[in-house]
Write a protein that holds these residues in place. Structure first.
Motif, PDB file in Angstrom:
ATOM      1  N   LYS A  18       0.323   9.301 -14.576  1.00 30.44           N
ATOM      2  CA  LYS A  18      -0.389  10.470 -14.070  1.00 30.44           C
ATOM      3  C   LYS A  18       0.373  11.759 -14.354  1.00 30.44           C
ATOM      4  CE  LYS A  18      -2.469  10.462 -10.129  1.00 30.44           C
ATOM      5  NZ  LYS A  18      -2.733  10.377  -8.663  1.00 30.44           N
ATOM      6  N   TRP A  19       1.707  11.653 -14.460  1.00 31.65           N
ATOM      7  CA  TRP A  19       2.557  12.826 -14.665  1.00 31.65           C
ATOM      8  C   TRP A  19       3.899  12.330 -15.147  1.00 31.65           C
ATOM      9  CZ3 TRP A  19       6.587  15.020 -11.163  1.00 31.65           C
ATOM     10  CH2 TRP A  19       6.965  16.320 -11.513  1.00 31.65           C
ATOM     11  N   SER A  20       4.536  13.056 -16.045  1.00 28.10           N
ATOM     12  CA  SER A  20       5.903  12.730 -16.451  1.00 28.10           C
ATOM     13  C   SER A  20       6.675  14.022 -16.621  1.00 28.10           C
ATOM     14  CB  SER A  20       5.922  11.909 -17.743  1.00 28.10           C
ATOM     15  OG  SER A  20       5.319  12.614 -18.806  1.00 28.10           O
TER      16      SER A  20
ATOM     17  N   ARG B 147       0.814  -1.210   0.000  1.00 30.96           N
ATOM     18  CA  ARG B 147       0.000   0.000   0.000  1.00 30.96           C
ATOM     19  C   ARG B 147       0.855   1.272   0.000  1.00 30.96           C
ATOM     20  NH1 ARG B 147      -5.274  -1.108   0.560  1.00 30.96           N
ATOM     21  NH2 ARG B 147      -5.881  -3.152   1.401  1.00 30.96           N
ATOM     22  N   ASN B 148       2.031   1.184  -0.627  1.00 30.01           N
ATOM     23  CA  ASN B 148       2.901   2.345  -0.760  1.00 30.01           C
ATOM     24  C   ASN B 148       3.492   2.340  -2.163  1.00 30.01           C
ATOM     25  OD1 ASN B 148       4.273   4.681   0.121  1.00 30.01           O
ATOM     26  ND2 ASN B 148       6.089   3.492   0.666  1.00 30.01           N
ATOM     27  N   ALA B 149       3.878   3.501  -2.634  1.00 32.32           N
ATOM     28  CA  ALA B 149       4.451   3.581  -3.974  1.00 32.32           C
ATOM     29  C   ALA B 149       5.741   2.774  -4.051  1.00 32.32           C
ATOM     30  CB  ALA B 149       4.723   5.039  -4.343  1.00 32.32           C
ATOM     31  N   ALA B 150       5.909   2.047  -5.137  1.00 33.18           N
ATOM     32  CA  ALA B 150       7.148   1.324  -5.404  1.00 33.18           C
ATOM     33  C   ALA B 150       8.072   2.209  -6.241  1.00 33.18           C
ATOM     34  CB  ALA B 150       6.854   0.023  -6.150  1.00 33.18           C
TER      35      ALA B 150
ATOM     36  N   LYS C 201      -4.057   1.142 -15.076  1.00 37.67           N
ATOM     37  CA  LYS C 201      -5.413   0.612 -14.932  1.00 37.67           C
ATOM     38  C   LYS C 201      -5.644   0.020 -13.539  1.00 37.67           C
ATOM     39  CE  LYS C 201      -7.239   1.334 -19.025  1.00 37.67           C
ATOM     40  NZ  LYS C 201      -8.484   2.124 -19.203  1.00 37.67           N
ATOM     41  N   ASN C 202      -4.593  -0.541 -12.934  1.00 39.27           N
ATOM     42  CA  ASN C 202      -4.699  -1.095 -11.584  1.00 39.27           C
ATOM     43  C   ASN C 202      -4.737  -0.016 -10.511  1.00 39.27           C
ATOM     44  OD1 ASN C 202      -4.600  -3.688 -12.605  1.00 39.27           O
ATOM     45  ND2 ASN C 202      -2.546  -4.139 -11.875  1.00 39.27           N
ATOM     46  N   ARG C 203      -4.488   1.234 -10.884  1.00 40.26           N
ATOM     47  CA  ARG C 203      -4.377   2.341  -9.918  1.00 40.26           C
ATOM     48  C   ARG C 203      -3.265   2.044  -8.905  1.00 40.26           C
ATOM     49  NH1 ARG C 203      -7.180   3.769 -13.614  1.00 40.26           N
ATOM     50  NH2 ARG C 203      -9.286   4.655 -13.457  1.00 40.26           N
ATOM     51  N   THR C 204      -2.117   1.594  -9.424  1.00 38.72           N
ATOM     52  CA  THR C 204      -0.982   1.233  -8.585  1.00 38.72           C
ATOM     53  C   THR C 204      -0.021   2.408  -8.463  1.00 38.72           C
ATOM     54  OG1 THR C 204      -1.145  -1.079  -9.264  1.00 38.72           O
ATOM     55  CG2 THR C 204       0.929  -0.371  -8.274  1.00 38.72           C
ATOM     56  N   PRO C 205       0.283   2.859  -7.230  1.00 38.34           N
ATOM     57  CA  PRO C 205       1.235   3.961  -7.069  1.00 38.34           C
ATOM     58  C   PRO C 205       2.657   3.498  -7.361  1.00 38.34           C
ATOM     59  CG  PRO C 205       0.593   3.126  -4.917  1.00 38.34           C
ATOM     60  CD  PRO C 205      -0.236   2.382  -5.931  1.00 38.34           C
ATOM     61  N   MET C 206       3.362   4.246  -8.193  1.00 33.59           N
ATOM     62  CA  MET C 206       4.677   3.821  -8.641  1.00 33.59           C
ATOM     63  C   MET C 206       5.463   5.042  -9.100  1.00 33.59           C
ATOM     64  SD  MET C 206       5.337   0.948 -11.601  1.00 33.59           S
ATOM     65  CE  MET C 206       4.161  -0.157 -10.822  1.00 33.59           C
ATOM     66  N   VAL C 207       6.683   5.199  -8.590  1.00 26.67           N
ATOM     67  CA  VAL C 207       7.583   6.254  -9.043  1.00 26.67           C
ATOM     68  C   VAL C 207       8.616   5.611  -9.954  1.00 26.67           C
ATOM     69  CG1 VAL C 207       9.282   7.997  -8.362  1.00 26.67           C
ATOM     70  CG2 VAL C 207       7.240   7.629  -6.953  1.00 26.67           C
ATOM     71  N   ILE C 208       8.541   5.938 -11.235  1.00 29.01           N
ATOM     72  CA  ILE C 208       9.433   5.363 -12.229  1.00 29.01           C
ATOM     73  C   ILE C 208      10.477   6.410 -12.597  1.00 29.01           C
ATOM     74  CG2 ILE C 208       9.622   4.361 -14.538  1.00 29.01           C
ATOM     75  CD1 ILE C 208       6.600   3.681 -14.308  1.00 29.01           C
ATOM     76  N   THR C 209      11.753   6.071 -12.442  1.00 30.79           N
ATOM     77  CA  THR C 209      12.814   6.909 -12.988  1.00 30.79           C
ATOM     78  C   THR C 209      13.369   6.227 -14.226  1.00 30.79           C
ATOM     79  OG1 THR C 209      14.436   5.873 -11.509  1.00 30.79           O
ATOM     80  CG2 THR C 209      13.438   7.943 -10.783  1.00 30.79           C
TER      81      THR C 209
ATOM     82  N   MET D 226      -1.788  10.101  -4.447  1.00 33.21           N
ATOM     83  CA  MET D 226      -3.079  10.770  -4.375  1.00 33.21           C
ATOM     84  C   MET D 226      -4.115  10.026  -5.213  1.00 33.21           C
ATOM     85  SD  MET D 226      -2.079  14.800  -4.660  1.00 33.21           S
ATOM     86  CE  MET D 226      -1.106  15.625  -3.401  1.00 33.21           C
ATOM     87  N   PRO D 227      -5.366  10.000  -4.766  1.00 34.78           N
ATOM     88  CA  PRO D 227      -6.395   9.266  -5.520  1.00 34.78           C
ATOM     89  C   PRO D 227      -6.802   9.993  -6.790  1.00 34.78           C
ATOM     90  CG  PRO D 227      -7.367  10.381  -3.615  1.00 34.78           C
ATOM     91  CD  PRO D 227      -5.884  10.574  -3.499  1.00 34.78           C
ATOM     92  N   PRO D 228      -7.078   9.227  -7.852  1.00 36.34           N
ATOM     93  CA  PRO D 228      -6.786   7.805  -7.955  1.00 36.34           C
ATOM     94  C   PRO D 228      -5.294   7.591  -8.129  1.00 36.34           C
ATOM     95  CG  PRO D 228      -7.614   8.605 -10.037  1.00 36.34           C
ATOM     96  CD  PRO D 228      -7.687   9.758  -9.091  1.00 36.34           C
ATOM     97  N   ARG D 229      -4.747   6.651  -7.398  1.00 34.50           N
ATOM     98  CA  ARG D 229      -3.314   6.407  -7.438  1.00 34.50           C
ATOM     99  C   ARG D 229      -2.875   5.882  -8.811  1.00 34.50           C
ATOM    100  NH1 ARG D 229      -2.020   3.722  -1.471  1.00 34.50           N
ATOM    101  NH2 ARG D 229      -2.590   5.571  -0.268  1.00 34.50           N
TER     102      ARG D 229
END
Length: 545
Positions: free
Chosen positions: A141-143, A79-82, A104-112, A165-168
């Protein structure tokens, strides 16, 4: 660097001239709880990993889609961003299928994603990502590619807050390779709200509609489990004696499937949904779109005379819902408020769902028998991760999910998620048995996940339902005009040796043909604390019955 980071966590940061972008980002990652890094390294990412902190963990995936799939399962389980690290344009491109699924899964993720050195970008150098921020759109959600090196920590912080933030969902930060060693400053970690309480005026309208209904039906989606509202849905359903259906194409379990009010699963077909809800005068979609369709349909979206109301955490979904009342905000907080608002009238219990009959073993084994055996033998707190599209209706009949966080699959329909997600879930839920139910065709999109599971010594049982074909496509072909028995090109999968593949990656494996062998294999797998693959030869064609 370790001394600097240690002092940073105590609030006594070193002088700004001693701090690099790498120092500041690692400090943020630690305080955001993102000390597990999922990646497949390339040249433009290497400076991030110099003097890698001792309290961080790097989880290697052998292909970028595997990396993102593992991170997705881990983020959902914790339940935290990966935190994900990919290689420039090629790595992001390889990962896009599972980035789409994470969205689509609304999974929080910080991608570098690595980028070439800033001084070279004007010359279109080798390995540069020409439009780094555009490549992952629209499925992040943002890049951003920060304008200056010293802005990278701020971009990482902003990415984390947005992801949560929702939706994640996933976000992407492109980082030029020479940024990591530039001077920067430590940033404070802020408290940012992650919940939006639904409008009480709209909730009042939904509460009145619920109380006025004679035969309410609930349709629950994955957002129920994502927002820890599993028990709240049960309480509201019991208060109203409402039938509870699972929304089409749902990736999480939002209601115990052995409950007396559980009514079954809605297919992704408009007319069939209306037919199954025909006895209802109110349809309440909770944490689910109303509705997700897979084939073209016509006519009404709900039965004639029925009213549609919705509680959803995604304003985009609320905006396209074709009719009715929609409350936007936290599913859990909305249900808590509804429980306080409603005054349910006395209603009789709806008819109980008819249980599927027991299945007897056949030769070859049927998928139904395999899944029935899993239901009987699985450990009580085990977690199912599924990617076997043709077997999902069979699973819904013979392998009920009974607990919150007991089931994960993809909301996207894109293959390649299930095997790496099982690895991520096992990492995020240490000590829990994870059972990956995977189709033979699906497995090959991310088969490298077996290596990661073996290297990490995770308690995962991979069950490959091997029917030697893309059964979902063959079974679906008549809907697109194929004649009976007409071959569907490119859908047969003969001569795949999953036992050899697994053992070649360091994972014990066995091939199963009979009921006795299946039970022995499952006993052995569940007794082990390491991964095991069970290749089950199944045949569900009409001629085999």
């Amino acid at each position: 660097m370790q001394e600097a980071l240690s002092s940073a966590t105590r609030g006594a940061h070193p002088r700004a001239t001693d701090v690099t972008v790498r120092d500041a980002v690692c400090d943020l990652m630690r305080r955001f709880g993102m000390t597990t890094v999922f990646g497949n390294p390339g040249s433009t990412e290497l400076p991030l990993f110099r003097n890698f902190p001792d309290d961080f963990r790097y989880v290697l995936g052998l292909q970028e889609a595997v990396v993102v799939g593992m991170a997705d399962g881990y983020a959902q389980a914790t339940r935290n961003a990966a935190f994900v690290n990919l290689h420039s344009a090629a790595g992001v491109g390889n990962a896009m299928g599972n980035i789409f699924t994470a969205f689509k899964n609304r999974t929080p993720m910080v991608i570098t994603a690595g980028q070439q050195a800033r001084s070279m970008l004007a010359l279109d150098p080798f390995l540069a990502s020409r439009e780094a921020t555009e490549l992952p759109k629209p499925y992040v959600k943002w890049s951003v590619e920060p304008a200056r090196a010293e802005d990278v920590p701020h971009a990482i912080a902003r990415a984390y807050y947005l992801a949560m933030m929702p939706p994640r969902g996933p976000v992407l930060v492109s980082v030029p390779v020479d940024d990591w060693d530039r001077a920067a400053e430590f940033l404070p970690v802020r408290v940012v709200s992650r919940q939006v309480r639904p409008d009480p005026v709209v909730l009042d309208q939904i509460a009145r509609a619920l109380d006025a209904a004679a035969r309410p039906a609930f349709v629950v989606g994955g957002a129920v489990d994502r927002d820890e509202a599993f028990d709240d849905v049960v309480r509201l359903a019991e208060a109203h004696n409402a039938r509870v259906f699972v929304a089409p194409m749902t990736g999480r379990c939002g209601f115990p499937e052995d409950h007396s009010l559980f009514a079954g699963f809605l297919p992704a077909m408009r007319e069939r949904i209306v037919s199954l809800l025909a006895d209802s005068d109110l349809v309440f979609a909770i944490g689910a779109p109303a509705f997700t369709y897979h084939v073209e349909g016509f006519g009404a979206h709900v039965p004639p005379g029925a009213k549609l109301v919705q509680l959803i955490d995604d304003p985009h979904t609320a905006s396209w819902t074709p009719e009715g009342i929609a409350a936007f905000g936290s599913i859990r907080l909305g249900l808590v408020d509804l429980l306080a608002r409603t005054r349910p009238p006395a209603r009789s219990l709806p008819p109980a769902r008819v249980a599927a009959p027991r299945v007897q073993p056949t030769a070859p084994l049927s998928t139904a028998y395999v899944l029935q055996s899993l239901a009987e033998m699985r450990p009580a707190e085990s977690i199912i991760v599924e990617e076997a599209p043709s077997a999902r209706p069979v699973m819904q009949a013979h392998l009920p999910i009974l607990i919150s966080e007991g089931f994960f699959t993809m909301d996207s329909g894109g293959l390649g998620y299930g095997m790496p997600a099982a690895v991520g879930v096992a990492l995020g839920k240490p000590g829990r048995r994870v059972i990956g139910i995977i189709g033979d065709g699906s497995s090959l999109y991310s088969i490298q996940s077996i290596w990661s599971a073996a290297r990490l010594a995770l308690p995962i049982t991979f069950v490959i339902l091997n029917n030697r074909r893309y059964a979902a496509l063959q079974d679906f072909a008549p809907a697109f005009g194929f004649a009976a028995q007409e071959p569907v090109q490119g859908t047969d999968l003969p001569d795949l040796d999953f036992v050899a593949i697994a053992t070649g990656m360091g994972c014990p494996a066995t091939r199963v043909h009979t009921a006795d062998a299946l039970r022995d294999a499952l006993d052995n797998a569940f007794a082990s604390n390491r991964p095991m693959l069970i290749n089950v030869e199944v045949d569900d064609r009409p001629s085999s019955k």
